[in-house]
Design a protein around this motif. Sequence first.
Motif, mmCIF file in Angstrom:
data_model
loop_
_atom_site.group_PDB
_atom_site.id
_atom_site.type_symbol
_atom_site.label_atom_id
_atom_site.label_comp_id
_atom_site.label_asym_id
_atom_site.label_seq_id
_atom_site.Cartn_x
_atom_site.Cartn_y
_atom_site.Cartn_z
ATOM 1 N N ALA A 21 0.832 -1.204 0.000
ATOM 2 C CA ALA A 21 0.000 0.000 0.000
ATOM 3 C C ALA A 21 0.865 1.252 0.000
ATOM 4 O O ALA A 21 0.620 2.190 -0.773
ATOM 5 N N VAL A 22 1.876 1.272 0.847
ATOM 6 C CA VAL A 22 2.764 2.438 0.950
ATOM 7 C C VAL A 22 3.538 2.638 -0.353
ATOM 8 O O VAL A 22 3.637 3.761 -0.870
ATOM 9 N N GLN A 23 4.071 1.555 -0.887
ATOM 10 C CA GLN A 23 4.860 1.655 -2.122
ATOM 11 C C GLN A 23 4.009 2.153 -3.283
ATOM 12 O O GLN A 23 4.456 2.995 -4.074
ATOM 13 N N TYR A 24 2.784 1.662 -3.394
ATOM 14 C CA TYR A 24 1.911 2.103 -4.481
ATOM 15 C C TYR A 24 1.602 3.592 -4.376
ATOM 16 O O TYR A 24 1.564 4.295 -5.393
ATOM 17 N N VAL A 25 1.364 4.075 -3.176
ATOM 18 C CA VAL A 25 1.085 5.510 -3.001
ATOM 19 C C VAL A 25 2.307 6.332 -3.432
ATOM 20 O O VAL A 25 2.181 7.325 -4.161
ATOM 21 N N ILE A 45 -5.622 2.778 -6.831
ATOM 22 C CA ILE A 45 -6.696 1.793 -6.628
ATOM 23 C C ILE A 45 -6.124 0.553 -5.938
ATOM 24 O O ILE A 45 -6.681 0.034 -4.970
ATOM 25 N N HIS A 46 -4.966 0.103 -6.421
ATOM 26 C CA HIS A 46 -4.332 -1.079 -5.818
ATOM 27 C C HIS A 46 -3.918 -0.804 -4.373
ATOM 28 O O HIS A 46 -4.019 -1.691 -3.512
ATOM 29 N N SER A 47 -3.460 0.399 -4.112
ATOM 30 C CA SER A 47 -3.074 0.749 -2.742
ATOM 31 C C SER A 47 -4.261 0.586 -1.800
ATOM 32 O O SER A 47 -4.143 0.003 -0.709
ATOM 33 N N ASN A 48 -5.407 1.087 -2.227
ATOM 34 C CA ASN A 48 -6.610 0.958 -1.390
ATOM 35 C C ASN A 48 -7.003 -0.507 -1.216
ATOM 36 O O ASN A 48 -7.438 -0.913 -0.139
ATOM 37 N N GLU A 49 -6.831 -1.304 -2.265
ATOM 38 C CA GLU A 49 -7.132 -2.737 -2.162
ATOM 39 C C GLU A 49 -6.203 -3.415 -1.145
ATOM 40 O O GLU A 49 -6.640 -4.275 -0.382
ATOM 41 N N GLU A 50 -4.931 -3.006 -1.163
ATOM 42 C CA GLU A 50 -3.985 -3.606 -0.207
ATOM 43 C C GLU A 50 -4.367 -3.250 1.227
ATOM 44 O O GLU A 50 -4.214 -4.076 2.140
#
Length: 89
Positions: A21-25, A45-50
């Motif tokens: 999540a942190v890395q995607y943001v 979107i993937h960050s929120n999914e994580e």
Amino acid sequence: MTKEEFIAELNKDLEWEYAAAVQYVQHAATITGAEYDAIGKELLIHSNEEMIHAQKVSDMISDLGGVPVVDVEERKVSDDSKTMLEQDL
Ligand SMILES: [Fe+2]
């Protein structure tokens, strides 16, 4: 596998969910190039999914009598957009 070992494994998974999540943001905010515009939005979107995964794993750990960690596994950063995407894979 004992319950304690299972909780420990879930906590390790939780650390990876947080890290993703942190890395995607971070990547969404720093990726550059018009060709990556849509990908940046997708990363958020993937960050929120994580984070949803992290919530589910945390609930499982708590339901089993464990304490969810707040530690975060390794995150990877880069100045290069293509490298970022390779890191995200
Ligand atoms: Fe996940």
